[in-house]
Design a protein around this motif. Sequence first.
Motif, short mmCIF file in Angstrom:
data_model
loop_
_atom_site.label_atom_id
_atom_site.label_comp_id
_atom_site.label_asym_id
_atom_site.label_seq_id
_atom_site.Cartn_x
_atom_site.Cartn_y
_atom_site.Cartn_z
N GLY A 32 -13.36 -8.82 7.68
CA GLY A 32 -13.65 -7.45 8.11
C GLY A 32 -14.84 -6.84 7.40
N GLY A 33 -15.26 -7.45 6.30
CA GLY A 33 -16.40 -6.93 5.56
C GLY A 33 -16.10 -5.70 4.75
N THR A 34 -14.82 -5.53 4.37
CA THR A 34 -14.42 -4.37 3.58
C THR A 34 -13.92 -4.84 2.21
OG1 THR A 34 -13.77 -3.16 5.58
CG2 THR A 34 -12.88 -2.36 3.49
N PRO A 35 -14.69 -4.63 1.15
CA PRO A 35 -14.26 -5.13 -0.16
C PRO A 35 -13.11 -4.36 -0.78
CG PRO A 35 -16.29 -3.87 -0.37
CD PRO A 35 -16.01 -3.98 1.10
N ARG A 36 -12.85 -3.16 -0.26
CA ARG A 36 -11.77 -2.35 -0.82
C ARG A 36 -11.13 -1.54 0.29
NH1 ARG A 36 -10.69 -1.94 -5.97
NH2 ARG A 36 -9.35 -0.28 -6.77
N PHE A 37 -9.81 -1.63 0.40
CA PHE A 37 -9.11 -0.85 1.41
C PHE A 37 -9.04 0.61 0.98
CE2 PHE A 37 -6.18 -4.65 2.73
CZ PHE A 37 -7.29 -5.28 3.27
N ALA A 38 -9.10 1.52 1.96
CA ALA A 38 -8.97 2.95 1.68
C ALA A 38 -8.20 3.59 2.83
CB ALA A 38 -10.34 3.61 1.53
N TYR A 39 -7.23 4.44 2.48
CA TYR A 39 -6.45 5.11 3.50
C TYR A 39 -5.80 6.35 2.90
CZ TYR A 39 -2.99 5.82 7.25
OH TYR A 39 -2.24 6.34 8.27
N ARG A 40 -6.09 7.50 3.49
CA ARG A 40 -5.49 8.77 3.10
C ARG A 40 -5.54 9.02 1.60
NH1 ARG A 40 -0.33 10.12 7.09
NH2 ARG A 40 -1.60 10.46 8.94
N GLY A 41 -6.71 8.83 1.04
CA GLY A 41 -6.92 9.13 -0.37
C GLY A 41 -6.54 8.02 -1.33
N HIS A 42 -6.00 6.91 -0.83
CA HIS A 42 -5.62 5.79 -1.68
C HIS A 42 -6.60 4.64 -1.51
CE1 HIS A 42 -1.71 7.64 -2.56
NE2 HIS A 42 -1.59 7.89 -1.27
N THR A 43 -6.78 3.85 -2.54
CA THR A 43 -7.59 2.65 -2.44
C THR A 43 -6.81 1.46 -2.97
OG1 THR A 43 -8.61 2.98 -4.62
CG2 THR A 43 -9.76 3.93 -2.72
N CYS A 44 -7.21 0.27 -2.53
CA CYS A 44 -6.51 -0.95 -2.92
C CYS A 44 -7.48 -2.13 -2.86
CB CYS A 44 -5.33 -1.18 -1.96
SG CYS A 44 -4.40 -2.71 -2.25
N ASP A 45 -7.44 -2.97 -3.86
CA ASP A 45 -8.27 -4.17 -3.91
C ASP A 45 -7.51 -5.30 -3.22
OD1 ASP A 45 -9.76 -6.41 -4.46
OD2 ASP A 45 -9.79 -6.15 -6.63
N PRO A 46 -7.94 -5.73 -2.03
CA PRO A 46 -7.19 -6.76 -1.31
C PRO A 46 -7.32 -8.16 -1.91
CG PRO A 46 -9.21 -6.24 -0.13
CD PRO A 46 -9.12 -5.27 -1.28
N PHE A 47 -8.23 -8.31 -2.87
CA PHE A 47 -8.42 -9.61 -3.50
C PHE A 47 -7.63 -9.74 -4.81
CE2 PHE A 47 -12.21 -8.67 -0.99
CZ PHE A 47 -12.27 -9.78 -0.16
N ALA A 48 -7.03 -8.64 -5.24
CA ALA A 48 -6.26 -8.65 -6.49
C ALA A 48 -4.89 -9.26 -6.27
CB ALA A 48 -6.12 -7.23 -7.04
N ALA A 49 -4.35 -9.90 -7.30
CA ALA A 49 -3.00 -10.44 -7.21
C ALA A 49 -2.02 -9.30 -7.01
CB ALA A 49 -2.66 -11.21 -8.48
N PRO A 50 -1.13 -9.38 -6.00
CA PRO A 50 -0.18 -8.27 -5.76
C PRO A 50 0.80 -8.08 -6.91
CG PRO A 50 -0.34 -9.71 -3.83
CD PRO A 50 -1.03 -10.42 -4.96
N GLU A 51 1.16 -6.84 -7.13
CA GLU A 51 2.24 -6.50 -8.05
C GLU A 51 3.57 -6.80 -7.37
OE1 GLU A 51 4.00 -2.39 -10.08
OE2 GLU A 51 2.93 -2.34 -8.15
N ARG A 52 4.50 -7.40 -8.11
CA ARG A 52 5.86 -7.60 -7.60
C ARG A 52 6.77 -6.57 -8.26
NH1 ARG A 52 6.96 -14.15 -6.84
NH2 ARG A 52 4.90 -14.64 -5.95
N LEU A 53 7.38 -5.73 -7.44
CA LEU A 53 8.18 -4.62 -7.92
C LEU A 53 9.53 -4.65 -7.21
CD1 LEU A 53 7.98 -1.90 -9.61
CD2 LEU A 53 7.36 -0.81 -7.44
N THR A 54 10.62 -4.71 -7.96
CA THR A 54 11.93 -4.69 -7.33
C THR A 54 12.29 -3.26 -6.95
OG1 THR A 54 13.22 -4.33 -9.33
CG2 THR A 54 12.64 -6.63 -8.80
N LEU A 55 13.26 -3.12 -6.04
CA LEU A 55 13.71 -1.79 -5.65
C LEU A 55 14.33 -1.05 -6.84
CD1 LEU A 55 13.64 -0.28 -2.91
CD2 LEU A 55 13.11 -2.71 -2.73
N VAL A 56 15.04 -1.78 -7.70
CA VAL A 56 15.61 -1.14 -8.89
C VAL A 56 14.49 -0.57 -9.76
CG1 VAL A 56 16.85 -1.58 -11.05
CG2 VAL A 56 17.73 -2.50 -8.89
N GLU A 57 13.43 -1.34 -9.96
CA GLU A 57 12.30 -0.87 -10.76
C GLU A 57 11.60 0.30 -10.07
OE1 GLU A 57 11.11 -5.18 -12.80
OE2 GLU A 57 10.25 -4.58 -10.87
#
Length: 363
Positions: free
Chosen positions: A153-178
């Motif tokens: 898509g040619g987008t190095p960084r996602f952006a949506y409604r004031g938030h940004t996210c690096d799609p090339f970064a390793a995802p965080e794993r977060l449990t529902l309890v956490e």
Amino acid sequence: MTVSGSASPPPASPWWDRGVHADRRPFLLARARMAGAIRGWFAGAGFLEVETPALQVSPGNEAHLHAFATDLVGPDGAMRRLYLRTSPEFAAKKLLAAGETQIFEWARVFRNRERGMAHHPEFTMLEWYRAGASYTVLMEDCAQLLAIAAQAGGTPRFAYRGHTCDPFAAPERLTLVEAFARHARMDLEALLPAPGAPPDPAPFARAAQAAGIRTAADDTFADIFSRVLVERIEPQLGAGRPTLLCDYPVSEAALARPKPKDPRFAERFELYACGLELANAFGELTDAAEQRRRFEAEMDEKARLYGERYPLDEDFLAALAHMPAASGCALGFDRLAMLASGARRIEDVLWVPVAPAGATVAG
């Protein structure tokens, strides 16, 4: 003489207006590049692309999923009620029972009562299954698909409604309890019932109220869980890097198998970027009797809330008893295309959006 403020605004130009299409076309071309790149990745990983029918005996058996119904008329004039699928899941699992081991599909799916910046009544679901694989393998798949889409898509960084996210970064794993502890200051584990016992909404309601979250007297456990998730947790997910929200309470994972070491939780995760849910994955439940029990409970709840219920797909339940252990993931391709192209809303990446309610139709 026109009184200021009394005139109606002019109608929006249709999607096929040349100027509107020219504005949308870069997003649509990015979508096409992503689809090609993702299809190539699946082929390289040994997946078989399949096609399953949109018309189904049952559109899915979750209380809050709303389907489109239609009538199939046979040559003899006899009518049979069918539904447009909300997911290709039932048909895909029948293929696993038939002996396929790695399959994927670009499925057109349909959900009623859904339209907005990130919702559309007809959309594309990218769904894939791995027989004999843990659901954690699908987490790795999701990370790779984010990077592939962003690159295409040619987008190095996602952006949506004031938030940004690096799609090339390793995802965080977060449990529902956490997640409940971090974002809602609630001890989810203490609110869960013992394995096999029905969830009790009363202590959950008290904990939610203490955290400043509204509840109603007739709220179920699922109602309160969903409200906490939507109001306090989801907006915080996928900030900076993607989030894999995992290990849902088993009551909130209708088609997922329980975790062997703690059956209060299910092998389910969802993928988020910029506070937006992109994918939902399960270690698949293959216990047909338990699946039937869950479906019937969901349809009882649907009847209570909406006054309707959908039939069970008996063919699916029969096939489930023969299905191998597997994991599957459903990814909203339009949402991913929206983020990875820099589009502002989902209709910017749909070649032909569904006409809105109230649109003029000749005839």
